[in-house]
Each structure stands twice: as C-alpha cells, then as structure tokens.
Design an enzyme around this catalytic site. Structure first.
Site, PDB file in Angstrom:
ATOM      1  N   ARG A 154       1.978  25.333   4.470  1.00 43.40           N
ATOM      2  CA  ARG A 154       1.638  24.441   3.357  1.00 43.40           C
ATOM      3  C   ARG A 154       2.682  24.466   2.251  1.00 43.40           C
ATOM      4  NH1 ARG A 154      -3.983  25.977   2.904  1.00 43.40           N
ATOM      5  NH2 ARG A 154      -3.272  27.239   1.188  1.00 43.40           N
ATOM      6  N   LYS A 177       7.819   4.217  -2.004  1.00 44.70           N
ATOM      7  CA  LYS A 177       8.479   2.960  -2.368  1.00 44.70           C
ATOM      8  C   LYS A 177       9.994   3.061  -2.127  1.00 44.70           C
ATOM      9  CE  LYS A 177       4.440   1.349  -3.936  1.00 44.70           C
ATOM     10  NZ  LYS A 177       3.822   1.644  -5.209  1.00 44.70           N
ATOM     11  N   TYR A 222      -0.667   1.392 -12.983  1.00 43.74           N
ATOM     12  CA  TYR A 222      -1.064   1.189 -11.596  1.00 43.74           C
ATOM     13  C   TYR A 222      -2.596   1.232 -11.506  1.00 43.74           C
ATOM     14  CZ  TYR A 222      -0.976   2.254  -6.555  1.00 43.74           C
ATOM     15  OH  TYR A 222      -1.149   2.244  -5.197  1.00 43.74           O
ATOM     16  N   ASP A 265       5.077   7.557 -15.043  1.00 44.73           N
ATOM     17  CA  ASP A 265       5.217   7.107 -13.661  1.00 44.73           C
ATOM     18  C   ASP A 265       6.543   6.346 -13.571  1.00 44.73           C
ATOM     19  OD1 ASP A 265       5.146   5.701 -11.236  1.00 44.73           O
ATOM     20  OD2 ASP A 265       2.958   5.539 -11.270  1.00 44.73           O
TER      21      ASP A 265
HETATM   22  C1  LIG Z   1       2.585   2.387  -5.332  1.00 42.97           C
HETATM   23  C2  LIG Z   1       2.536   3.045  -6.630  1.00 42.97           C
HETATM   24  C3  LIG Z   1       1.916   4.287  -6.769  1.00 42.97           C
HETATM   25  C4  LIG Z   1       1.170   4.951  -5.642  1.00 42.97           C
HETATM   26  O1  LIG Z   1       1.962   5.351  -4.594  1.00 42.97           O
HETATM   27  P1  LIG Z   1       1.273   5.564  -3.139  1.00 42.97           P
HETATM   28  O2  LIG Z   1       2.275   6.381  -2.425  1.00 42.97           O
HETATM   29  O3  LIG Z   1       1.057   4.199  -2.596  1.00 42.97           O
HETATM   30  O4  LIG Z   1      -0.010   6.302  -3.376  1.00 42.97           O
HETATM   31  C5  LIG Z   1       1.936   4.882  -7.997  1.00 42.97           C
HETATM   32  N1  LIG Z   1       2.527   4.295  -9.054  1.00 42.97           N
HETATM   33  C6  LIG Z   1       3.122   3.098  -8.959  1.00 42.97           C
HETATM   34  C7  LIG Z   1       3.760   2.512 -10.154  1.00 42.97           C
HETATM   35  C8  LIG Z   1       3.137   2.434  -7.750  1.00 42.97           C
HETATM   36  O5  LIG Z   1       3.701   1.230  -7.677  1.00 42.97           O
END
Ligand SMILES: *Cc1c(COP(=O)(O)O)cnc(C)c1O
Length: 406
Positions: free
Chosen positions: A64, A213, A117, A188
């Site tokens: 882990r 992303k 988000y 974020d």
């Molecule tokens: C897509 C996204 C997330 C979440 O990511 P996942 O890997 O899909 O859980 C968080 N913050 C932003 C700004 C996003 O666009």
C-alpha cells in the site's frame, strides 16, 4: 530543492524522477514494480524500516505504501509543483476528500469557492456534514474572503480557473489571508496541471492534481495527487491516507509518469488549438460568448495573465438564444468530438452543461447552458469545420426539437 528545481518547467518534466545512473547503467524509464508484500532480509531490517517510516520517511514496508515506481512519480510531481511531498490517490476526487479529512475536525468550517468541481458538493453531504464539518461557499471573483471566514475555519478551498466557466480567483489574496490566520489554502490545480501554474509558489499550502486529466494525458487511467507545500503537514496527511487505505497500482503510476513526460508539448498544443477554435467561434452569429481565461474579454483575464504561463484545451460556448435541446443537438451533430465527462486526454470532447448546474456560480449569465469543449490534438481547422457544421444544423432544427425540449 535539487538542481532540477532551478530549471524551467519543460526541462523538469523530462528529467524529474529519472532512474539513477550512478551504479553504472540505468534504463530511461523507471521499471514497473508491482508487489503486495515487501520482503525483509531479517527481522532487524524489518524493524529498522518500520522505524524509519514512523519517523516520516517515505519508505515502503507494504504494498500500500507503493514501490520505486510510485516514488519516481511522486518525485516528479513534487518537482513539477515545487512541493515537499506528494501522495498518490485513487482519483482526483479522492485527493480532494483526503485533504478535507486531513485538514478538518469535528466543529471545523471549510470555506470553498462557489465555482468548484461539482462533486465536492457531494463530499459535503456524504462525508463532511456527518463528521460535523460545515462547508460554505463564496464567490471567488465578487466577494471579500475576509467576510466569509469564521473563527472555526480551518481551510480555504479554491479552484482557479473554476470549473465550466473558468472564473478566476486572486490566489495571492487568498494565500495571504490564509497565512495571516494560520489556516490552509488548498487549491485544485487540475486546470493548469502544474505546467501552467504553481499554486504553492503563490501562497497555497496544498495543491491538488487530478492526474486523470492532463498529467496522464491519454484518457486511460484514474488517479489523483496531493502535493504539500509545507513539510509540517506530512504527518497529518500520512495518517489520513493510511486510515483511508488509499493506494495506486504500479502500472497506473508508471502510465501517469509516462504521460507527464510529454505534458509540456501536449499542453502547448491544446492551448494553441483551443485559442484558434475560440477565436473562430466567438465571431459566429449564433455564439454569444466563449468562456476562456486567455481571451481578453474574460472577466479574470488580468489575473490569468499575472499568474499563468498559458492556457489549456478547455473552452465553454454560450449560444445566442439556444434552448437546452438545441445545445445538446450541437453535441449530437459533432463527429470529431466524443460526448463525455472528464478532459485532458489527447482527444476532443463535448459536454453540454445545463444552466441549473451553473446557477450556483456567481459568474453565471443565466442562459439555458453551455457547451463545454475540450479541444484535443487534432488539426484545429478540422475541429472548427466540425463545430460550424454542427452549430448550423442545430440552429436550423425546427421547433420544438423532439420531446427533449425544456
Ligand atoms: C476531473 C476533476 C477532478 C476529479 O478527478 P477524478 O480523477 O475524475 O476524480 C477534480 N478537480 C477538477 C478540477 C477536475 O476537473
């Protein structure tokens, strides 16, 4: 700080976390090391490793905790963001939940910007309220943050540019206020993915990345990361991480690192393509507005210019008097754009976003919705041709359009 931290982002992306050659030879890429059990030479060694872990060292005593594959990605993310520690999470949303868990306690208050988000609102209902943590929202572009902070606020949470409409927050102001009060600023940074902006250098304590992303960049994995700017936070985050039983597969860590190597060139092409498409779309008679912080008429454009090195592939289109059914019809008539959530892969995507989902954002105009586009690495002229054709088709559909109209 290593010598690499002094170099420019594109160079750091290529060299960060590279296997060490000091023993004579090394591969270019880190090997994929998969394991559940970590084996020890003897019990004394096992105790020593556990002791070092308890002292805060990032060393693995169990699957882990990850392997050298994970360490290489963590190191690369720290270099990219200018952070001290990176914790790999099963998704971007997991990374957000982890920071809420680590930085709140029962009776605490979280102040979040209203453009975040969307699923964060679900974390509030499903987790935070049950833990006795209160969340409230403020407008990052219109409100003074001081007016919304409470004596029990333990963290300010922001996303800039915000989701869907790319509203900008002045992170230097938020960072200064968080520092003055001795609370955390969590940003974020998925939009910039560490390449276009580094929040830790602008006063954030924690940067969140959805590696899903742009970092992985190929739409083939789910992953998140928390990057800590303050080493004093490591213990709290490690404890919360451990309690959640979070971990990431070695293959996914490898893929994310492989994606990261080309983040720079991909991001620059995404940004160039998006600007070409945006410039064309905003001149179309059916288009009322294109949301993109790199456009001079975007409300937060000056802040974007001050803080960011470039733009990514995201733009959102608001049409002139298109009902919701006509917005979805545009998406349905596109042939080079897939319809789907997420973004940051090499391909183009279209996602109609209903006005109801945008209503909580203070910068929303109140139209039926927007068509959010992720502009991929295709030739931008082909994408423009596809969009122009689909918009014309949707505009000329007879009213009412089927039964879907609302
Ligand atoms: C897509 C996204 C997330 C979440 O990511 P996942 O890997 O899909 O859980 C968080 N913050 C932003 C700004 C996003 O666009």
């Amino acid at each position: 700080m290593s010598a690499l931290d002094e170099l420019r982002p594109a160079t750091r992306l290529v060299h960060a976390g590279q296997p060490d050659c000091s023993n004579g030879t090394a591969p270019v890429n880190i090997p994929v090391v998969r394991t559940s059990t970590v084996r020890f030479r003897d019990c004394e060694e096992m105790d020593a490793i556990h002791h070092r872990r308890d002292g805060g060292e990032t060393i693995s005593a169990y699957g882990r905790h990850g392997t050298e594959t994970h360490r290489a990605l963590e190191e690369a993310l720290c270099t990219l963001e200018g952070g001290h520690r990176a914790l790999l999470c099963p998704s971007g949303l997991g990374a957000i939940s982890l920071s809420f868990l680590a930085l709140t306690h029962s009776g605490a208050h979280v102040l979040a910007s209203d453009n975040v988000y969307q699923p964060i609102k679900r974390i509030d209902a499903a987790l935070l309220r049950k833990m006795g943590v209160e969340v409230s929202f403020f407008s990052a572009s219109k409100d003074r943050v001081q007016d919304h902070l409470r004596p029990n606020t333990t963290l300010i949470y922001s996303e800039s540019p915000g989701s869907s409409l790319y509203e900008m927050a002045d992170l230097q102001v938020l960072g200064a206020e968080a520092a003055r009060r001795g609370i955390a600023l969590v940003v974020d940074n998925t939009w910039a993915s560490g390449y276009l902006f580094n929040p830790l250098a602008s006063g954030a304590t924690v940067s969140i990345l959805a590696n899903t992303k742009y970092i992985s960049g190929h739409s083939d994995l789910m992953q998140g990361a928390v990057v800590l700017g303050d080493p004093a936070l490591a213990k709290t985050f490690d404890a919360a991480y451990d309690a959640m039983g979070f971990c990431v597969g070695a293959d996914d860590a490898y893929l994310a690192l492989r994606g990261l190597r080309t983040l720079g060139v991909r991001m620059e092409r995404h940004g160039d393509n998006a600007l070409k498409v945006a410039e064309h779309l905003r001149r179309l008679p059916r288009v009322r507005r294109v949301y993109c912080p790199a456009l001079p008429d975007h409300p937060g454009h000056e802040l974007w210019k001050r803080d960011f090195r470039g733009t990514n592939g995201l733009i959102s289109v608001e049409f002139d008097d298109f009902e919701w059914a006509r917005i979805t019809a545009v998406a349905d008539h596109l042939s080079l754009f897939s319809i789907g959530a997420s973004w940051g892969g090499y391909e183009s995507l279209a996602l109609p976003t209903h006005g109801d989902k945008l209503a909580s954002q203070s910068s929303w105009s109140g139209a039926a919705g927007v068509l959010r586009l992720h502009i991929g690495l295709e030739d931008p002229q082909d994408l423009i041709d596809d969009l122009v054709r689909a918009i014309d088709l949707a505009a000329n559909l007879p009213i009412p359009i089927g039964a879907a109209i609302s």
